[in-house]
Write an enzyme that holds these catalytic residues in place. Structure first.
Site, PDB file in Angstrom:
ATOM      1  N   ILE A 240      15.109  46.797  59.806  1.00 30.13           N
ATOM      2  CA  ILE A 240      15.546  45.442  59.496  1.00 30.13           C
ATOM      3  C   ILE A 240      17.062  45.387  59.341  1.00 30.13           C
ATOM      4  CG2 ILE A 240      15.497  43.619  57.747  1.00 30.13           C
ATOM      5  CD1 ILE A 240      12.988  43.651  59.405  1.00 30.13           C
TER       6      ILE A 240
ATOM      7  N   THR B 241      18.726  45.655  62.713  1.00 33.49           N
ATOM      8  CA  THR B 241      18.533  44.434  63.478  1.00 33.49           C
ATOM      9  C   THR B 241      19.400  43.304  62.950  1.00 33.49           C
ATOM     10  OG1 THR B 241      16.233  45.044  63.921  1.00 33.49           O
ATOM     11  CG2 THR B 241      16.822  42.748  64.274  1.00 33.49           C
ATOM     12  N   GLU B 242      19.428  43.153  61.644  1.00 40.28           N
ATOM     13  CA  GLU B 242      20.117  42.021  61.042  1.00 40.28           C
ATOM     14  C   GLU B 242      21.633  42.151  61.042  1.00 40.28           C
ATOM     15  OE1 GLU B 242      19.037  39.233  60.183  1.00 40.28           O
ATOM     16  OE2 GLU B 242      16.892  39.418  59.807  1.00 40.28           O
ATOM     17  N   SER B 243      22.157  43.342  60.778  1.00 38.62           N
ATOM     18  CA  SER B 243      23.599  43.461  60.547  1.00 38.62           C
ATOM     19  C   SER B 243      24.249  44.680  61.174  1.00 38.62           C
ATOM     20  CB  SER B 243      23.868  43.502  59.038  1.00 38.62           C
ATOM     21  OG  SER B 243      23.324  44.693  58.469  1.00 38.62           O
TER      22      SER B 243
ATOM     23  N   TYR C 199      12.621  39.158  67.890  1.00 39.70           N
ATOM     24  CA  TYR C 199      12.880  39.863  66.638  1.00 39.70           C
ATOM     25  C   TYR C 199      11.836  40.945  66.377  1.00 39.70           C
ATOM     26  CZ  TYR C 199      14.244  40.380  61.719  1.00 39.70           C
ATOM     27  OH  TYR C 199      14.691  40.880  60.524  1.00 39.70           O
TER      28      TYR C 199
END
Length: 377
Positions: free
Chosen positions: A228, A231-233, A361
């Site tokens: 996560i 993926t996010e940052s 996602y």
């Protein structure tokens, strides 16, 4: 889109088969912005006084445009760090996806001196986002180990921690790598600094103990937390997005953050941006939200792997989006979901989810989980 990004950024201041897995590896995934259509309402003071918001925007964007023009207006994001210094004449741009740092100045007098100062400032920027104002040209206070330590090596292949080494490397870059380009009617002097090949791994290692603690606290797998964050940052603790999300796991204060405060922390309100820029608090909050998804919103899903896929999808597109994939009636949707095999649930969520962003996602997070378990994160 740039205006929306600027508004919300400024507000920050106040069980599958081998064939199945291989298919996941082969997909080229684009970037995502979670909750992009569920923007949090403006704080009361700005709602009541639109002029104040206009002035706040103008104080930043006006200065950037003055020196860089509208076509060269960079703003910090999820996977890029952008910081203006030197009265907006200089800036640093760290692209965490490309693994490239560009430091440049449009100063018209002694540009090399201004560039050297910008380079050293970039190399010595601290690891704590709380000490860096991304939306002004304010100076950075140097304390502790630099954020980019180990992710950049100097001409002697040494990591940079102290000012003397940063200054030495800046002199070397200006002497050997200086480039120029036209920015409006003036010259920009800049250097490009490649990051080390495993810069993502080096950033991820810094959060190993935090991830481990959060995993144990909430019973959420470490590989999922790492996937996560990537993926996010891309492990950028300074990450912000136009969706009003902050930090490593891109937590939205008004949604996931408020749920965690209420349902897990037993406290009122919601986390502030400053709270979420603390890596430990951010990872704790993001992981706690997975705990809520598993034990509250999606607890009726019987198969553990189907639940796993649904949790990932819900983290990005909400529980409602997961259920709408299967039926408009929530009760019927849960029944239909539970009648499917995990690989069928995965197929539905990556092919039939109402939002294309959520479809990508789940694919991307699953891919990164597999990479983690193969030692590639």
């Amino acid at each position: 889109m740039k205006k929306r990004a600027l508004i919300f950024s400024l507000l920050m201041l106040s069980g599958c088969s081998r064939e199945f897995v291989e298919k996941i590896y082969d997909v080229d995934y684009g970037t995502t912005n979670r909750f992009a259509k569920n923007l949090a309402p403006l704080p009361g003071q700005f709602t009541k006084d639109a002029a104040a918001l206009d002035r706040l925007m103008a104080s930043f964007s006006g200065q950037v445009h003055r020196y860089w023009g509208e076509d060269d207006n960079l703003v910090a994001g999820k996977r890029q760090y952008v910081k203006y210094t030197d009265g907006y004449q200089s800036r640093a741009h760290v692209d965490f996806v490309r693994g490239m740092i560009i430091v440049e100045t449009v100063a018209t007098t002694e540009p090399e001196k201004h560039l050297k100062e910008a380079i050293t400032t970039t190399l010595l920027t601290p690891d704590d986002p709380a000490g860096v104002d991304l939306y002004s040209a304010s100076a950075i206070e140097f304390n502790g180990k630099p954020f980019l330590y180990g992710q950049v090596l100097d001409q002697d292949k040494k990591p940079i921690e102290w000012s003397w080494r940063a200054n030495q490397f800046a002199d070397h870059l200006i002497a050997t790598q200086l480039k120029k380009r036209q920015v409006r009617y003036q010259q920009a002097y800049y250097v490009e600094i490649p990051m080390v090949a495993d810069h993502i791994n080096k950033r991820s290692y810094k959060y190993a103990s935090i991830v481990r603690d959060a995993s144990r606290r909430y019973g959420i797998a470490e590989d999922l937390i790492y996937a996560i964050i990537k993926t996010e940052s891309s492990f950028n603790p300074y990450a912000v997005s136009h969706a009003n999300a902050y930090g490593l796991m891109q937590v939205v204060p008004n949604t996931a953050g408020a749920d965690v405060f209420k349902l897990v922390k037993n406290k009122s309100g919601k986390p502030s941006p400053q709270y979420l820029f603390d890596p430990a608090k951010n990872i704790d909050t993001g992981t706690a939200y997975f705990y809520i998804l598993r034990n509250r919103y999606l607890k009726q899903i019987r198969d553990p792997l189907s639940l796993h896929y649904s949790m990932i999808s819900a983290y990005n597109g909400g529980t409602g989006g997961v259920l709408k994939t299967f039926h408009n009636n929530r009760k019927r949707a849960m029944q239909d979901l539970n009648n499917l095999q995990p690989n069928q649930v995965y197929w539905a969520l990556t092919n039939k989810h109402p939002k294309a962003e959520a479809r990508r996602y789940l694919q991307k997070v699953t891919k990164f989980q597999q990479e983690f378990n193969r030692g590639k994160i």
